[in-house]
Design an enzyme around this catalytic site. Structure first.
Site, mmCIF file in Angstrom:
data_model
loop_
_atom_site.group_PDB
_atom_site.id
_atom_site.type_symbol
_atom_site.label_atom_id
_atom_site.label_comp_id
_atom_site.label_asym_id
_atom_site.label_seq_id
_atom_site.Cartn_x
_atom_site.Cartn_y
_atom_site.Cartn_z
ATOM 1 N N HIS A 308 -33.251 48.132 53.327
ATOM 2 C CA HIS A 308 -34.533 47.967 54.001
ATOM 3 C C HIS A 308 -35.391 49.193 53.713
ATOM 4 C CE1 HIS A 308 -37.558 47.312 57.097
ATOM 5 N NE2 HIS A 308 -37.147 46.070 57.098
ATOM 6 N N ASP A 366 -32.307 39.466 57.149
ATOM 7 C CA ASP A 366 -32.384 38.274 56.294
ATOM 8 C C ASP A 366 -31.010 37.783 55.866
ATOM 9 O OD1 ASP A 366 -35.038 40.000 55.560
ATOM 10 O OD2 ASP A 366 -35.369 37.838 55.707
HETATM 11 C C1 SDX Z 1 -37.837 42.302 55.074
HETATM 12 O O1 SDX Z 1 -41.156 45.818 55.958
HETATM 13 C C2 SDX Z 1 -40.512 45.060 56.774
HETATM 14 O O2 SDX Z 1 -40.424 45.328 57.942
HETATM 15 C C3 SDX Z 1 -39.921 43.829 56.152
HETATM 16 C C4 SDX Z 1 -39.067 42.985 57.089
HETATM 17 C C5 SDX Z 1 -39.927 42.428 58.195
HETATM 18 O O3 SDX Z 1 -39.366 42.020 59.220
HETATM 19 O O4 SDX Z 1 -41.156 42.307 57.971
HETATM 20 O O5 SDX Z 1 -38.035 43.756 57.662
HETATM 21 C C6 SDX Z 1 -38.428 41.815 56.338
HETATM 22 O O6 SDX Z 1 -38.544 42.290 54.098
HETATM 23 C C7 SDX Z 1 -36.401 42.800 55.026
HETATM 24 C C8 SDX Z 1 -35.951 43.187 53.571
HETATM 25 C C9 SDX Z 1 -35.647 41.872 52.844
HETATM 26 N N1 SDX Z 1 -35.476 42.125 51.375
HETATM 27 C C10 SDX Z 1 -34.252 42.007 50.816
HETATM 28 O O7 SDX Z 1 -33.194 41.817 51.420
HETATM 29 C C11 SDX Z 1 -34.298 42.122 49.289
HETATM 30 C C12 SDX Z 1 -33.155 43.056 48.846
HETATM 31 N N2 SDX Z 1 -33.508 44.424 49.319
HETATM 32 C C13 SDX Z 1 -34.182 45.285 48.364
HETATM 33 O O8 SDX Z 1 -35.060 44.640 47.503
HETATM 34 C C14 SDX Z 1 -34.646 46.597 48.990
HETATM 35 O O9 SDX Z 1 -33.625 47.061 49.773
HETATM 36 C C15 SDX Z 1 -35.924 46.630 49.786
HETATM 37 C C16 SDX Z 1 -37.086 46.043 49.044
HETATM 38 C C17 SDX Z 1 -35.755 45.915 51.062
HETATM 39 C C18 SDX Z 1 -36.205 48.111 50.043
HETATM 40 O O10 SDX Z 1 -36.526 48.633 48.793
HETATM 41 P P1 SDX Z 1 -36.655 50.183 48.574
HETATM 42 O O11 SDX Z 1 -37.325 50.814 49.768
HETATM 43 O O12 SDX Z 1 -37.234 50.414 47.238
HETATM 44 O O13 SDX Z 1 -35.137 50.593 48.594
HETATM 45 P P2 SDX Z 1 -34.705 52.054 48.621
HETATM 46 O O14 SDX Z 1 -35.746 52.948 48.059
HETATM 47 O O15 SDX Z 1 -34.238 52.343 50.015
HETATM 48 O O16 SDX Z 1 -33.443 52.064 47.607
HETATM 49 C C19 SDX Z 1 -32.599 53.179 47.647
HETATM 50 C C20 SDX Z 1 -31.526 52.903 46.635
HETATM 51 C C21 SDX Z 1 -32.056 52.657 45.217
HETATM 52 O O17 SDX Z 1 -31.007 53.056 44.349
HETATM 53 P P3 SDX Z 1 -31.085 54.588 43.730
HETATM 54 O O18 SDX Z 1 -32.384 54.669 42.970
HETATM 55 O O19 SDX Z 1 -31.049 55.513 44.922
HETATM 56 O O20 SDX Z 1 -29.852 54.690 42.844
HETATM 57 O O21 SDX Z 1 -30.803 51.706 46.974
HETATM 58 C C22 SDX Z 1 -30.905 50.768 45.929
HETATM 59 C C23 SDX Z 1 -32.138 51.149 45.126
HETATM 60 O O22 SDX Z 1 -31.985 50.690 43.790
HETATM 61 N N3 SDX Z 1 -31.054 49.447 46.571
HETATM 62 C C24 SDX Z 1 -30.243 48.416 46.330
HETATM 63 C C25 SDX Z 1 -30.689 47.403 47.191
HETATM 64 N N4 SDX Z 1 -31.748 47.832 47.910
HETATM 65 C C26 SDX Z 1 -31.970 49.125 47.515
HETATM 66 N N5 SDX Z 1 -29.194 48.258 45.470
HETATM 67 C C27 SDX Z 1 -28.579 47.029 45.498
HETATM 68 N N6 SDX Z 1 -28.956 45.983 46.297
HETATM 69 C C28 SDX Z 1 -29.999 46.152 47.156
HETATM 70 N N7 SDX Z 1 -30.364 45.130 47.952
#
Ligand code: SDX
Length: 429
Positions: A308, A366
């Site tokens: 998240h 989700d």
């Molecule tokens: C919602 O904003 C809100 O409030 C949204 C929401 C709401 O109620 O409105 O909460 C609803 O959108 C919840 C999120 C739903 N999305 C997903 O489940 C899609 C999968 N999640 C990712 O796409 C991601 O986690 C995000 C988009 C949610 C967050 O993206 P960020 O902020 O870019 O993630 P991050 O910067 O915290 O990532 C840190 C690390 C990175 O790796 P490194 O560069 O440190 O090596 O974690 C990795 C990312 O690549 N990473 C994941 C991952 N999510 C982040 N790796 C594998 N699987 C994942 N799901």
């Protein structure tokens, strides 16, 4: 008393300016950068607005480190336990929980607006039968503004309130009709003796030929999903609604823009993607392969339903809904279905894997809402529609707050230009 300012110094010129601090009641303060360009000649740069407050708001508060979510100061855990969705709608709109007579009046107002104009129902026939229900929602909700000329004066608080009531009341009817149209079944009219969620379930699954009985566990689970998804600070879709309506656009068109933003797989479309991911994994023995891909920096693949933008600890909504998910699967006796077996095994593996633990990538709301919706029989392409139905009150409460905020003006972000310097057209040479 020490000045409540932040000093910004341009090291290239040595020039310093003081910017006023804007403090709220909880969480990080902001510093007001509105004079930054005039005084120092700079914009701020913050792609994705990771560290930028677009407004002051008193509706919802998130503490990502503590896994805290408050609606008007009430912890989401307590609202999930003691309130129903319409009560939460009242709280988000008016700032306080309703007393019994306020709740009775609010409920009757919402019930009076559940039907949609028969002319609006004819819009559906213009869509292909295989149109994604979110495409229909964007179109039909936007078209509401063509039917309510009596209440689109956004400067009139009463018009704003009636628009809020109409949107909350009509979203279940519009959502259910989107589904009925996609399966070629007749639309089912709302039955106003039923509660908000029961009414929706009946409009979704009843057919004119038989009586429809809702399953109480399914209603309870869906009511919880609506409460947990009602609002969430300035997320992508809420910011879209605010930006769209900052130009003076009417609330129906602005909410349609929010629906469009919510449709994205990284935002509201995530729960639909969770099920697609589980169906692709299909067998708990295949999980390791997918987890390996998710960890691979060269592979854009991510595990849907994990991580998240703000919750760098547990998503409190996921903690609440997880128990409901496990209980429902037991109630419906579907725990042993491959999809749910895979889901529970993936949850276990991810919670024990260093890559996810180090990055605090826990199952988000989700992950569990996708499993619950699948278990209660909501079709996959309706998952984000349910999210839109739940979030409508959040969008409209934030819109009403913005309309009353004297500091708000049309949103117009700037940029750091990286294109060609000025040059002559060949014909000018
Ligand atoms: C919602 O904003 C809100 O409030 C949204 C929401 C709401 O109620 O409105 O909460 C609803 O959108 C919840 C999120 C739903 N999305 C997903 O489940 C899609 C999968 N999640 C990712 O796409 C991601 O986690 C995000 C988009 C949610 C967050 O993206 P960020 O902020 O870019 O993630 P991050 O910067 O915290 O990532 C840190 C690390 C990175 O790796 P490194 O560069 O440190 O090596 O974690 C990795 C990312 O690549 N990473 C994941 C991952 N999510 C982040 N790796 C594998 N699987 C994942 N799901």
């Amino acid at each position: 008393m020490a000045e409540d300012t932040i000093t910004i110094r341009d090291d290239a010129t040595g020039k310093e300016i003081k910017l006023p601090v804007v403090r709220g009641s909880m969480g990080p303060a902001g510093f007001d950068i509105r004079t930054l360009q005039n005084e120092l000649g700079y914009f701020t740069y913050d792609p994705g607005f990771i560290s930028t407050a677009s407004c002051q708001s008193g509706i919802t508060y998130i503490d990502g480190d503590d896994g805290m979510l408050l609606y008007r100061g009430y912890p989401i855990e307590q609202l999930a336990k003691h309130s129903n969705y319409l009560e939460v709608c009242y709280l988000l709109l008016y700032g306080e929980l309703p007393n019994p007579s306020e709740m009775a009046h609010f409920q009757s107002v919402i019930i009076d607006h559940t039907m949609i104009h028969e002319g609006l129902r004819r819009f559906y026939s213009g869509f292909r039968h295989d149109a994604h229900p979110m495409a229909i929602m964007v179109g039909v909700v936007g078209a509401l503004s063509a039917f309510y000329h009596d209440s689109t004066d956004i400067t009139d608080p009463l018009h704003r309130e009636i628009s809020a009531h109409r949107l909350i009341a009509k979203m279940p009817s519009i959502a259910a009709d989107s589904y009925k149209y996609s399966i070629g079944q007749p639309f089912i009219y709302p039955l106003n003796e039923l509660g908000y969620v029961e009414n929706f379930m009946r409009m979704m699954f009843a057919v004119p030929t038989t009586n429809y009985q809702v399953h109480p566990s399914c209603v309870k689970a869906l009511e919880l999903i609506l409460i947990l998804h009602a609002d969430h600070e300035q997320n992508a879709s809420t910011s879209t609604v605010r930006l769209a309506s900052s130009s003076g656009a009417n609330p129906f068109a602005s909410v349609a823009a929010g629906i469009a933003s919510l449709w994205g797989p990284a935002h509201g479309g995530a729960n639909e993607e969770v099920i697609k991911m589980l169906e692709e994994i299909n067998d708990p023995k295949e999980i390791a392969k997918f987890v390996k891909r998710a960890k691979d920096k060269n592979d854009p693949y991510r595990l849907m339903g994990f991580g998240h933008r703000i919750y760098k600890n547990h998503d409190p909504r996921a903690v609440i809904i997880r128990q409901m998910c496990h209980d429902l699967l037991k109630d419906l006796d579907t725990v042993n279905q491959p999809l749910f077996e895979t889901a529970l095994e993936l949850e276990k593996i991810a919670l024990e894997d260093d890559y996810f633990i180090e990055r605090k990538l826990y199952p988000n709301v989700d992950f569990y809402s996708g499993i619950i919706l699948k278990a209660i029989g909501i079709p996959l392409n309706m998952f984000t529609v349910i999210f839109a139905m739940a979030r409508t009150v959040g969008w409209i409460a934030q819109w009403m707050e913005m309309m009353e905020d004297k500091e708000q003006r049309i949103g117009r972000p700037r940029q750091v230009y990286t294109g060609q310097p000025q040059r002559k057209h060949p014909a000018e040479k």
